[in-house]
Design a protein around this motif. Structure first.
Motif, PDB file in Angstrom:
ATOM      1  N   LYS A 217       0.823  -1.227   0.000  1.00  0.00           N
ATOM      2  CA  LYS A 217       0.000   0.000   0.000  1.00  0.00           C
ATOM      3  C   LYS A 217       0.852   1.270   0.000  1.00  0.00           C
ATOM      4  CE  LYS A 217      -3.987  -2.257   2.132  1.00  0.00           C
ATOM      5  NZ  LYS A 217      -3.590  -3.649   2.247  1.00  0.00           N
ATOM      6  N   LYS A 218       2.139   1.142   0.302  1.00  0.00           N
ATOM      7  CA  LYS A 218       3.107   2.253   0.231  1.00  0.00           C
ATOM      8  C   LYS A 218       2.670   3.494   1.019  1.00  0.00           C
ATOM      9  CE  LYS A 218       5.140   0.839  -4.170  1.00  0.00           C
ATOM     10  NZ  LYS A 218       6.334   0.287  -3.510  1.00  0.00           N
ATOM     11  N   GLN A 219       2.106   3.270   2.192  1.00  0.00           N
ATOM     12  CA  GLN A 219       1.640   4.394   3.009  1.00  0.00           C
ATOM     13  C   GLN A 219       2.784   5.272   3.499  1.00  0.00           C
ATOM     14  OE1 GLN A 219      -0.610   2.530   6.140  1.00  0.00           O
ATOM     15  NE2 GLN A 219      -2.513   2.538   4.974  1.00  0.00           N
ATOM     16  N   LEU A 220       3.899   4.655   3.860  1.00  0.00           N
ATOM     17  CA  LEU A 220       5.025   5.437   4.385  1.00  0.00           C
ATOM     18  C   LEU A 220       5.659   6.277   3.276  1.00  0.00           C
ATOM     19  CD1 LEU A 220       6.733   2.759   6.684  1.00  0.00           C
ATOM     20  CD2 LEU A 220       5.092   4.528   7.329  1.00  0.00           C
ATOM     21  N   GLN A 221       5.759   5.699   2.092  1.00  0.00           N
ATOM     22  CA  GLN A 221       6.361   6.425   0.968  1.00  0.00           C
ATOM     23  C   GLN A 221       5.469   7.555   0.474  1.00  0.00           C
ATOM     24  OE1 GLN A 221       6.007   3.173   1.413  1.00  0.00           O
ATOM     25  NE2 GLN A 221       7.680   1.970   0.497  1.00  0.00           N
ATOM     26  N   GLY A 226      -0.983  12.723   5.150  1.00  0.00           N
ATOM     27  CA  GLY A 226      -0.821  14.124   4.763  1.00  0.00           C
ATOM     28  C   GLY A 226      -0.241  14.951   5.894  1.00  0.00           C
ATOM     29  N   ASN A 227      -1.032  15.965   6.335  1.00  0.00           N
ATOM     30  CA  ASN A 227      -0.568  16.809   7.455  1.00  0.00           C
ATOM     31  C   ASN A 227      -1.364  16.571   8.734  1.00  0.00           C
ATOM     32  OD1 ASN A 227      -2.981  18.023   6.818  1.00  0.00           O
ATOM     33  ND2 ASN A 227      -2.172  20.094   6.691  1.00  0.00           N
ATOM     34  N   ARG A 228      -1.992  15.393   8.804  1.00  0.00           N
ATOM     35  CA  ARG A 228      -2.686  15.027  10.047  1.00  0.00           C
ATOM     36  C   ARG A 228      -1.666  14.429  11.018  1.00  0.00           C
ATOM     37  NH1 ARG A 228      -7.015  11.437   7.113  1.00  0.00           N
ATOM     38  NH2 ARG A 228      -5.484  11.681   5.428  1.00  0.00           N
ATOM     39  N   PRO A 229      -1.726  14.782  12.298  1.00  0.00           N
ATOM     40  CA  PRO A 229      -0.626  14.508  13.224  1.00  0.00           C
ATOM     41  C   PRO A 229      -0.426  13.028  13.561  1.00  0.00           C
ATOM     42  CG  PRO A 229      -2.490  15.433  14.404  1.00  0.00           C
ATOM     43  CD  PRO A 229      -2.827  15.539  12.949  1.00  0.00           C
ATOM     44  N   VAL A 230       0.841  12.670  13.699  1.00  0.00           N
ATOM     45  CA  VAL A 230       1.243  11.320  14.094  1.00  0.00           C
ATOM     46  C   VAL A 230       2.253  11.423  15.227  1.00  0.00           C
ATOM     47  CG1 VAL A 230       2.618   9.322  13.388  1.00  0.00           C
ATOM     48  CG2 VAL A 230       0.835  10.183  11.885  1.00  0.00           C
ATOM     49  N   LEU A 283       4.356   8.698   7.754  1.00  0.00           N
ATOM     50  CA  LEU A 283       2.925   8.775   7.429  1.00  0.00           C
ATOM     51  C   LEU A 283       2.433  10.207   7.312  1.00  0.00           C
ATOM     52  CD1 LEU A 283       1.412   6.026   9.772  1.00  0.00           C
ATOM     53  CD2 LEU A 283       1.437   5.992   7.271  1.00  0.00           C
ATOM     54  N   SER A 284       3.118  11.160   7.967  1.00  0.00           N
ATOM     55  CA  SER A 284       2.611  12.536   8.025  1.00  0.00           C
ATOM     56  C   SER A 284       3.756  13.539   8.050  1.00  0.00           C
ATOM     57  CB  SER A 284       1.755  12.715   9.286  1.00  0.00           C
ATOM     58  OG  SER A 284       1.390  14.067   9.465  1.00  0.00           O
ATOM     59  N   SER A 285       3.464  14.732   7.564  1.00  0.00           N
ATOM     60  CA  SER A 285       4.439  15.834   7.649  1.00  0.00           C
ATOM     61  C   SER A 285       4.425  16.470   9.029  1.00  0.00           C
ATOM     62  CB  SER A 285       4.115  16.897   6.590  1.00  0.00           C
ATOM     63  OG  SER A 285       2.811  17.417   6.802  1.00  0.00           O
TER      64      SER A 285
END
Length: 322
Positions: A217-221, A226-230, A283-285
């Motif tokens: 699924k390449k979620q990390l790449q 997006g810009n939702r917090p992790v 996953l996020s910026s």
């Protein structure tokens, strides 16, 4: 599709069984009554684990957020399907949670709190509901590359070293948990049930195929959030492993090859676990990393306030609209 629950799960403190079609799952909600558009914390526990381990965390969340804890099929107070599967994949766990939320009438946004294998199941849930997750907190969580080079973990040799070893004692949980004596006894009782062992074995079997499915699924790449917090919390699990190894040696467990296998895992964890935890930040910026050097893998049973601090960080860093 099962009939929707008649209860209003967005108000008051409630718990009970909710049908997902083939059987029912146990869930509990608490915290402030929820207004439209407000997030709710949804917990995804680790392999073979139940919400009973998270009561101290729940107490600390309730003052500032609505929270939903649930037990997976065959665990805790949840029912299992009529024909128990031999392997339970992360995709199937995420799909059941998706159905549970829909049938309980609990709409997004969700802040996902996940631990251990829950890091994989949470990301499969993110794949199902990519626009509905407002933020995520990963508590010493696995990802698709966690066991690269040790795909057979936990191997028979590793497990041979643990025969007769009390994990909760050796990891310092029994002497340091903030859970009450009664609360911790509930954890022990549930972990000792034959049904827990059966479901845990099926979850372990299913976990073997999780990594390749998630990696595709390449979620990390692709920075899936997006810009939702992790927030990512990394625990001192290598210390747990070292203590378990020493206890296994003291007990006379394992052959020399078993012991070497275990030493390899301890070294592997020391060398790679921080790097793998930090990869989840991709996953996020908008992200935060926290090294919990004083806690072993089960931070929820040792330092619940640390987990809640990171949840508050997520709440204080909402995604900015373009």
């Amino acid at each position: 599709m099962a009939q929707a629950s008649s209860q209003d799960w967005n108000r008051g403190e409630k718990s009970g069984l909710v049908s997902i079609g083939s059987h029912s799952l146990y869930m509990a909600v608490s915290g402030p009554d929820r207004r439209e558009g407000e997030p709710i914390v949804v917990l995804m526990t680790g392999l073979g684990s139940t919400i009973d381990e998270w009561v101290a965390v729940r107490r600390l969340i309730e003052p500032f957020s609505r929270v939903l804890f649930y037990d997976r099929s065959g665990l805790g107070k949840s029912e299992g399907p009529a024909n128990a599967p031999k392997a339970i994949s992360a995709v199937s766990i995420a799909t059941e949670l998706d159905t549970l939320l829909k049938n309980a009438g609990i709409d997004p946004p969700y802040v996902i709190l996940c631990h251990s294998r829950g890091g994989i199941t949470a990301r499969e849930f993110l794949h199902l509901r990519p626009n509905d997750v407002a933020g995520m907190v990963f508590v010493d969580a696995n990802q698709e590359n966690t066991f690269t080079g040790h795909e057979d973990f936990p191997s028979p040799g590793f497990e041979a070293m643990l025969i007769g070893i009390d994990y909760y004692e050796i990891a310092g949980i029994k002497s340091n948990t903030p859970l009450s004596k009664e609360e911790f006894q509930t954890v022990l009782d549930i972990q000792g049930k034959p049904s827990t062992a059966i479901t845990s074995k099926a979850e372990e079997a299913g976990a073997k195929g999780d990594s390749s499915v998630l990696a595709a699924k390449k979620q990390l790449q692709n920075q899936a959030l997006g810009n939702r917090p992790v927030s990512v919390i990394h625990a001192n699990t290598a210390r747990d492993f070292q203590r378990l190894y020493e206890a296994g040696i003291e007990a006379g467990n394992g052959s020399e090859s078993d012991r070497q296998e275990f030493r390899d895992i301890v070294e592997f964890w020391r060398e790679t676990s921080t790097m793998r935890a930090k990869e989840i930040l991709g996953l996020s910026s908008v992200h935060n990393f926290r090294d919990a050097t004083d806690s072993g893998h089960n931070i929820q049973l040792l330092e619940p306030e640390l987990i809640v601090d990171e949840l508050k960080w997520v709440y204080n860093h909402p995604a900015k609209k373009d």
